[in-house]
Design a protein around this motif. Structure first.
Motif: not given
Length: 360
Positions: A90-117
């Protein structure tokens, strides 16, 4: 980061087709929240900090935040469709609602979005250190990240005027409350934001062309959600489809000749392919109808363009599936201990897979 607009952004040239070639890390942020420990000595590249395996959840951590369920981003090693779930973390992030993860083509980073209410933002995580941080510029709402082919920039939707707008899971059913959104790009090295569209309509779900020169996106111009294309140099935009339906989640084929997308009907969600050379759109997979209706969501191409990975509830539970580019050889990706996985993406080598799933 600084903000500037693309040249001549918003000038519209309506057209049914475009003209592709038809022959065949550092992240800078104004709002940063480090959420992970330092990487473990001797851990494999990109899979270093593993705070929680599939099926081994930290029960002492809250599973709700401001009445929203916690949803986590996960990463695992894979060989295309064979996922090594013993490597999943699990990617270490706050206990929030996160979704739509997208890996960078070089495999070094994942981007995602979401948050609190009442707030949603873009986030990225450096996989070598398992460190998540906000990528927002401190204003408005942002989401639907998409990586540039060189892994140096992220496209997203952004509305700097909207804040404190509730997010309704599971898939943001009230996203119209964010309207009107525009497409922006972010240089992940410098933190510079650049506006791509500026036309007063609701624009979302960007997808970068393989040559990095265009962005396909979904626009509410005309009253229905159709696919549009924007040139990053010059800012010209033009309509690609006229399906009179709700199209979303475009994904550009690696050879630049096709775009996969979702077509949302009255009760179903189908995968479609749009031919950029001829302008034709066709259904790739039928999701059925009536009591047995199921839903196919998202589309992410393999680097050779032979397969699409997506998520579906075809067998009664959300999971990850693969189908070839002709709509044949449909099969489910096995993820033992990781039920209800959604929104998959690969890196360029298809040696890593990212997905999201609810905390249980």
């Amino acid at each position: 980061g600084s903000v500037r607009r693309a040249t001549e952004s918003g000038r519209r040239l309506r057209a049914a087709t475009i003209s592709p070639n038809c022959s065949r890390d550092r992240a800078s942020s104004h709002i940063e929240e480090d959420t992970a420990k330092q990487s473990r000595d001797g851990a494999p590249s990109h899979i270093q900090d593993n705070p929680s395996r599939c099926g081994d959840f930290r029960k002492e951590r809250s599973v709700t935040t401001q009445a929203l369920p916690v949803r986590d981003v996960w990463v695992a090693r894979c060989d295309r469709e064979q996922v090594f779930t013993d490597s999943a973390y699990r990617v270490a992030a706050p206990d929030l609602f996160f979704t739509h993860p997208v890996l960078s083509p070089d495999g070094k980073t994942v981007a995602f979005w979401g948050g609190e209410g009442n707030t949603v933002d873009l986030w990225t995580a450096d996989l070598a250190r398992n460190r998540a941080r906000k990528l927002g510029n401190g204003t408005g709402v942002s989401g639907h990240p998409a990586w540039s082919p060189d892994s140096k920039a992220i496209a997203c939707f952004h509305n700097p005027e909207k804040r404190n707008v509730a997010y309704f899971p599971p898939w943001g059913s009230n996203e119209a409350a964010y309207s009107p959104r525009d497409i922006w790009t972010i240089d992940v090295e410098t933190g510079e934001w650049q506006q791509v569209t500026d036309d007063g309509f609701d624009n979302e779900r960007p997808a970068w062309s393989p040559d990095g020169e265009k962005i396909c996106y979904v626009s509410g111009h005309g009253g229905t959600k159709e696919l549009w294309v924007a040139d990053l140099v010059g800012g010209n935009t033009r309509q690609l489809t006229e399906e009179r339906r709700i199209l979303y989640r475009p994904a550009w084929h690696p050879d630049g000749t096709r775009i996969a997308c979702n077509n949302k009907g009255a009760a179903n969600h189908d995968l479609w392919i749009v031919d950029l050379c001829g302008g034709d759109a066709r259904k790739l997979l039928a999701s059925g109808g009536g009591p047995g209706t199921y839903h196919d969501h998202g589309a992410f191409w393999s680097s050779d363009g032979r397969d699409l990975i997506f998520h579906s509830d075809r067998d009664g539970q959300w999971g990850i599936w693969i189908v070839d580019s002709g709509g044949m050889n449909l099969r489910r990706v096995e993820l033992p201990g990781c039920p209800n996985a959604s929104h998959p993406s690969w890196d360029r080598e298809e040696s890593l897979i990212a997905f999201d799933r609810p905390r249980v």
